[in-house]
Scaffold this active site. Sequence first.
Site, mmCIF file in Angstrom:
data_model
loop_
_atom_site.group_PDB
_atom_site.id
_atom_site.type_symbol
_atom_site.label_atom_id
_atom_site.label_comp_id
_atom_site.label_asym_id
_atom_site.label_seq_id
_atom_site.Cartn_x
_atom_site.Cartn_y
_atom_site.Cartn_z
ATOM 1 N N VAL A 14 -1.035 -1.266 107.763
ATOM 2 C CA VAL A 14 -1.419 -1.117 109.538
ATOM 3 C C VAL A 14 -0.777 -2.542 110.013
ATOM 4 O O VAL A 14 -1.442 -3.428 109.480
ATOM 5 C CB VAL A 14 -2.702 -0.705 109.761
ATOM 6 C CG1 VAL A 14 -2.847 -0.577 111.244
ATOM 7 C CG2 VAL A 14 -3.306 0.127 108.786
ATOM 8 N N LEU A 15 0.024 -2.389 110.679
ATOM 9 C CA LEU A 15 0.676 -3.712 111.371
ATOM 10 C C LEU A 15 0.002 -3.894 112.871
ATOM 11 O O LEU A 15 0.616 -3.251 113.729
ATOM 12 C CB LEU A 15 2.117 -3.712 111.488
ATOM 13 C CG LEU A 15 2.925 -3.881 110.224
ATOM 14 C CD1 LEU A 15 2.462 -2.882 109.087
ATOM 15 C CD2 LEU A 15 4.435 -4.070 110.391
ATOM 16 N N ASN A 17 -2.190 -6.075 116.182
ATOM 17 C CA ASN A 17 -1.648 -7.293 116.951
ATOM 18 C C ASN A 17 -2.333 -8.624 116.345
ATOM 19 O O ASN A 17 -2.010 -9.602 116.700
ATOM 20 C CB ASN A 17 -1.968 -6.823 118.226
ATOM 21 C CG ASN A 17 -0.973 -5.982 118.937
ATOM 22 O OD1 ASN A 17 0.050 -6.406 119.194
ATOM 23 N ND2 ASN A 17 -1.607 -4.869 119.043
ATOM 24 N N GLY A 83 -1.273 4.851 120.979
ATOM 25 C CA GLY A 83 -1.134 3.784 119.972
ATOM 26 C C GLY A 83 -1.414 4.719 118.777
ATOM 27 O O GLY A 83 -2.212 5.586 118.472
ATOM 28 N N LEU A 84 -0.481 4.317 117.792
ATOM 29 C CA LEU A 84 -0.288 5.033 116.511
ATOM 30 C C LEU A 84 -1.579 4.946 115.596
ATOM 31 O O LEU A 84 -2.064 5.975 115.205
ATOM 32 C CB LEU A 84 0.957 4.680 115.520
ATOM 33 C CG LEU A 84 1.527 5.286 114.428
ATOM 34 C CD1 LEU A 84 1.459 6.965 115.087
ATOM 35 C CD2 LEU A 84 2.746 4.971 114.198
ATOM 36 N N ASP A 85 -2.277 3.633 115.659
ATOM 37 C CA ASP A 85 -3.372 3.545 115.107
ATOM 38 C C ASP A 85 -4.496 4.290 115.660
ATOM 39 O O ASP A 85 -5.569 4.626 115.076
ATOM 40 C CB ASP A 85 -3.676 1.894 115.248
ATOM 41 C CG ASP A 85 -3.805 1.384 116.800
ATOM 42 O OD1 ASP A 85 -3.242 2.075 117.620
ATOM 43 O OD2 ASP A 85 -4.752 0.572 117.104
ATOM 44 N N THR A 108 -7.828 -6.063 118.482
ATOM 45 C CA THR A 108 -7.314 -7.146 119.391
ATOM 46 C C THR A 108 -7.794 -6.474 120.600
ATOM 47 O O THR A 108 -8.166 -7.111 121.511
ATOM 48 C CB THR A 108 -5.928 -7.147 119.248
ATOM 49 O OG1 THR A 108 -5.448 -7.480 117.948
ATOM 50 C CG2 THR A 108 -5.405 -8.443 120.185
HETATM 51 N N1 LIG Z 1 -10.904 -13.368 110.238
HETATM 52 C C1 LIG Z 1 -10.885 -12.788 111.457
HETATM 53 N N2 LIG Z 1 -9.925 -13.763 112.105
HETATM 54 C C2 LIG Z 1 -9.890 -13.448 113.558
HETATM 55 N N3 LIG Z 1 -10.447 -12.492 114.208
HETATM 56 C C3 LIG Z 1 -11.230 -11.669 113.410
HETATM 57 C C4 LIG Z 1 -11.624 -11.984 112.027
HETATM 58 N N4 LIG Z 1 -12.353 -11.016 111.515
HETATM 59 C C5 LIG Z 1 -12.754 -10.220 112.722
HETATM 60 N N5 LIG Z 1 -12.124 -10.761 113.562
HETATM 61 C C6 LIG Z 1 -12.257 -10.073 115.010
HETATM 62 O O1 LIG Z 1 -11.570 -8.811 114.978
HETATM 63 C C7 LIG Z 1 -10.433 -8.748 116.131
HETATM 64 C C8 LIG Z 1 -9.451 -8.075 115.428
HETATM 65 O O2 LIG Z 1 -9.494 -6.967 114.835
HETATM 66 P P1 LIG Z 1 -8.455 -6.400 113.801
HETATM 67 O O3 LIG Z 1 -8.805 -4.774 113.694
HETATM 68 O O4 LIG Z 1 -8.190 -7.065 112.915
HETATM 69 O O5 LIG Z 1 -7.256 -6.415 114.956
HETATM 70 P P2 LIG Z 1 -5.906 -5.408 115.152
HETATM 71 O O6 LIG Z 1 -6.100 -4.133 114.601
HETATM 72 O O7 LIG Z 1 -5.735 -5.498 116.679
HETATM 73 O O8 LIG Z 1 -4.909 -6.269 114.306
HETATM 74 C C9 LIG Z 1 -10.482 -10.183 116.650
HETATM 75 O O9 LIG Z 1 -9.977 -10.017 117.662
HETATM 76 C C10 LIG Z 1 -11.674 -10.825 116.058
HETATM 77 O O10 LIG Z 1 -12.804 -10.649 117.452
HETATM 78 C C1 LIG Z 2 -4.288 -0.502 122.383
HETATM 79 C C2 LIG Z 2 -3.860 -1.077 121.133
HETATM 80 C C3 LIG Z 2 -2.864 -2.399 121.280
HETATM 81 C C4 LIG Z 2 -4.810 -1.416 120.100
HETATM 82 O O1 LIG Z 2 -4.237 -2.146 118.913
HETATM 83 P P1 LIG Z 2 -4.537 -3.028 118.227
HETATM 84 O O2 LIG Z 2 -5.729 -3.824 118.924
HETATM 85 O O3 LIG Z 2 -5.344 -2.523 117.057
HETATM 86 O O4 LIG Z 2 -3.535 -4.036 117.824
HETATM 87 C C5 LIG Z 2 -2.656 0.103 120.638
HETATM 88 O O5 LIG Z 2 -3.443 1.158 120.170
HETATM 89 C C6 LIG Z 2 -1.555 0.553 121.529
HETATM 90 O O6 LIG Z 2 -0.773 -0.419 121.526
HETATM 91 N N1 LIG Z 2 -1.638 1.505 122.205
HETATM 92 C C7 LIG Z 2 -0.534 1.951 123.237
HETATM 93 C C8 LIG Z 2 -1.342 2.426 124.523
HETATM 94 C C9 LIG Z 2 -2.594 3.596 124.330
HETATM 95 O O7 LIG Z 2 -3.016 3.693 123.399
HETATM 96 O O8 LIG Z 2 -2.468 4.364 125.402
HETATM 97 K K LIG Z 3 -6.817 -1.424 115.661
#
Ligand SMILES: Nc1ncnc2c1ncn2[C@@H]1O[C@H](COP(=O)(O)OP(=O)(O)O)[C@@H](O)[C@H]1O
Ligand SMILES: CC(C)(COP(=O)(O)O)[C@@H](O)C(=O)NCCC(=O)O
Ligand SMILES: [K+]
Length: 246
Positions: A14-15, A17, A83-85, A108
């Site tokens: 899962v890539l 942000n 969003g795909l996630d 994020t």
């Molecule tokens: N080791 C860490 N470093 C930075 N942020 C973290 C960490 N562990 C948890 N977090 C929290 O998780 C959030 C990011 O969640 P995450 O699911 O990893 O993001 P994404 O899926 O968007 O890449 C950050 O905004 C922070 O609040």
């Molecule tokens: C809202 C998100 C940025 C969340 O991504 P993440 O914080 O997990 O990196 C992602 O689901 C996204 O780019 N969504 C597109 C817009 C939408 O879901 O309507």
């Molecule tokens: K996510």
Amino acid sequence: MSFEGGTDGWLAAVLGNTHVRWGWFQGQTLVGVECFPAQQGLSWPEDTEIWLAQVGSTPLPTGLVHPVQLQDIPLQKLYPSLGLDRALALWAAGIHYGWPCLVIDAGTALTLTGADGAGSLVGGAILPGLGLQARSLREHTARLPQVDWDPDPALPPRWANDTPTAIRSGIVYTLLAGLRDFIADWRQTFAKGPVLLTGGDGEWLYSHLQNRAADPNLRWDPHLVLWGIAQCRRLKHLARNPLRIK
Ligand SMILES: Nc1ncnc2c1ncn2[C@@H]1O[C@H](COP(=O)(O)OP(=O)(O)O)[C@@H](O)[C@H]1O
Ligand SMILES: CC(C)(COP(=O)(O)O)[C@@H](O)C(=O)NCCC(=O)O
Ligand SMILES: [K+]
């Protein structure tokens, strides 16, 4: 970590942000998870079947890569820019925990994504995640300090008497109140079915939503998106090798 042999070993990725998460699978069994900063240069495993969901801007690996697409997810009423996630987590939540379901992914961005009893998207919401809220205060004010992500399990005092605690209080109490309000509204329509927390802040939010008249069917699963990727792979394999009914 890599595979010691095993014919049906593959990697889900899962890539996001903020982070890139790897799930090492043996068939449908998740055998290990790794997490890397999204901005860090990654050395992807060689000669490994990789199924990935790209949401952030991390460059894709080359090789045996299967990028999952929104159309691979058999949920109804998904809108094109979803969003795909979010779609993967929702699908995995429904399959593993039942429909209707609401997924709160504290990444994020923090997203709420709900599906009805038939696995159709009801809709959702998007707001800055905890880390992003703290960073935005630092970046857009002259005097506010950077309040780093803090795994401290305790809630800050609500009426704070120093700046970092005031920032933490403002962010967490409004977020918890907002999530309780969204869950209560969801329950007006869907009294049954799980509400799932996932994402980097999922466990922390789960621990604090759990107390104080917690929702009877509130759960935490940090691997929902990885499970969703595994379902996509399974569907594609079934489509290529349909079960032969004797
Ligand atoms: N080791 C860490 N470093 C930075 N942020 C973290 C960490 N562990 C948890 N977090 C929290 O998780 C959030 C990011 O969640 P995450 O699911 O990893 O993001 P994404 O899926 O968007 O890449 C950050 O905004 C922070 O609040
Ligand atoms: C809202 C998100 C940025 C969340 O991504 P993440 O914080 O997990 O990196 C992602 O689901 C996204 O780019 N969504 C597109 C817009 C939408 O879901 O309507
Ligand atoms: K996510």
